[in-house]
Design an enzyme around this catalytic site. Structure first.
Site, PDB file in Angstrom:
ATOM      1  N   GLY A  42       0.816  -1.206   0.000  1.00  0.00           N
ATOM      2  CA  GLY A  42       0.000   0.000   0.000  1.00  0.00           C
ATOM      3  C   GLY A  42       0.844   1.246   0.000  1.00  0.00           C
ATOM      4  N   GLU A  58      -0.500   0.741  -6.118  1.00  0.00           N
ATOM      5  CA  GLU A  58       0.468   0.426  -5.061  1.00  0.00           C
ATOM      6  C   GLU A  58       0.772  -1.071  -5.000  1.00  0.00           C
ATOM      7  OE1 GLU A  58       2.367   2.148  -3.045  1.00  0.00           O
ATOM      8  OE2 GLU A  58       1.636   4.161  -3.490  1.00  0.00           O
ATOM      9  N   GLU A  62       4.568  -2.544  -5.669  1.00  0.00           N
ATOM     10  CA  GLU A  62       5.329  -3.229  -4.624  1.00  0.00           C
ATOM     11  C   GLU A  62       5.447  -4.737  -4.820  1.00  0.00           C
ATOM     12  OE1 GLU A  62       4.741  -0.093  -0.976  1.00  0.00           O
ATOM     13  OE2 GLU A  62       3.582  -1.937  -0.907  1.00  0.00           O
ATOM     14  N   PRO A  79      -4.841   7.309  15.047  1.00  0.00           N
ATOM     15  CA  PRO A  79      -3.853   8.390  14.929  1.00  0.00           C
ATOM     16  C   PRO A  79      -2.428   7.945  15.266  1.00  0.00           C
ATOM     17  CG  PRO A  79      -5.752   9.126  16.181  1.00  0.00           C
ATOM     18  CD  PRO A  79      -5.906   7.641  15.977  1.00  0.00           C
ATOM     19  N   GLU A 108      11.419  -7.283   0.072  1.00  0.00           N
ATOM     20  CA  GLU A 108      11.066  -8.638  -0.351  1.00  0.00           C
ATOM     21  C   GLU A 108       9.551  -8.760  -0.352  1.00  0.00           C
ATOM     22  OE1 GLU A 108      13.136 -11.139  -1.206  1.00  0.00           O
ATOM     23  OE2 GLU A 108      14.987 -10.063  -0.729  1.00  0.00           O
TER      24      GLU A 108
END
Length: 136
Positions: A42, A58, A62, A79, A108
């Protein structure tokens, strides 16, 4: 210029890897950058980008996997999830096939059967997110 004081918007993908009809496990990345450990693929949503587009981008960046969104798991907004700043993450469950390969900021890529998820090595609030996923 007005700059609103709001959290950063991110996306995360719980990638379910399939081989035909056979479920192989979920894909986690090992992070190159702090915080070190395992994470869901992400990242941040770019200005002008839909969250659905961002999560697929994303995941591909990745893991080198092209996936299809199965459903929205939820919005997670602790938060304290990221020590750098307040991040709100929109989390999708994504189905993919193929062989994952690390790229972008993933050191990886690993495939884990559900019973082998490395709970103690997950970063951010990804353990909480994956537990929510498993409850559904």
């Amino acid at each position: 210029m007005f700059r609103p004081n709001t959290p950063y918007l991110a996306v995360d993908g719980i990638v379910r890897l399939w081989e035909g009809e056979r479920f192989k496990g979920i894909v986690l990345i090992e992070r190159k950058n702090p915080p070190y450990g395992y994470a869901l693929p992400g990242g941040f949503v770019e200005v002008g980008e839909r969250v659905e587009e961002a999560v697929l981008r994303e995941v591909k960046e990745e893991t080198s996997l092209e996936g299809k969104i199965a459903y929205l798991l939820g919005v997670f907004s602790d938060p304290n999830r990221d020590l750098r700043f307040h991040v709100v993450s929109v989390v999708f469950v994504i189905d993919a096939e193929g062989t994952p390969k690390a790229s972008s900021d993933a050191k990886e890529v690993h495939l884990f059967p559900l019973e082998d998820i490395p709970w103690d090595s997950l970063v951010f609030d990804h353990a909480k997110i994956l537990k929510e996923f498993l409850r559904r």
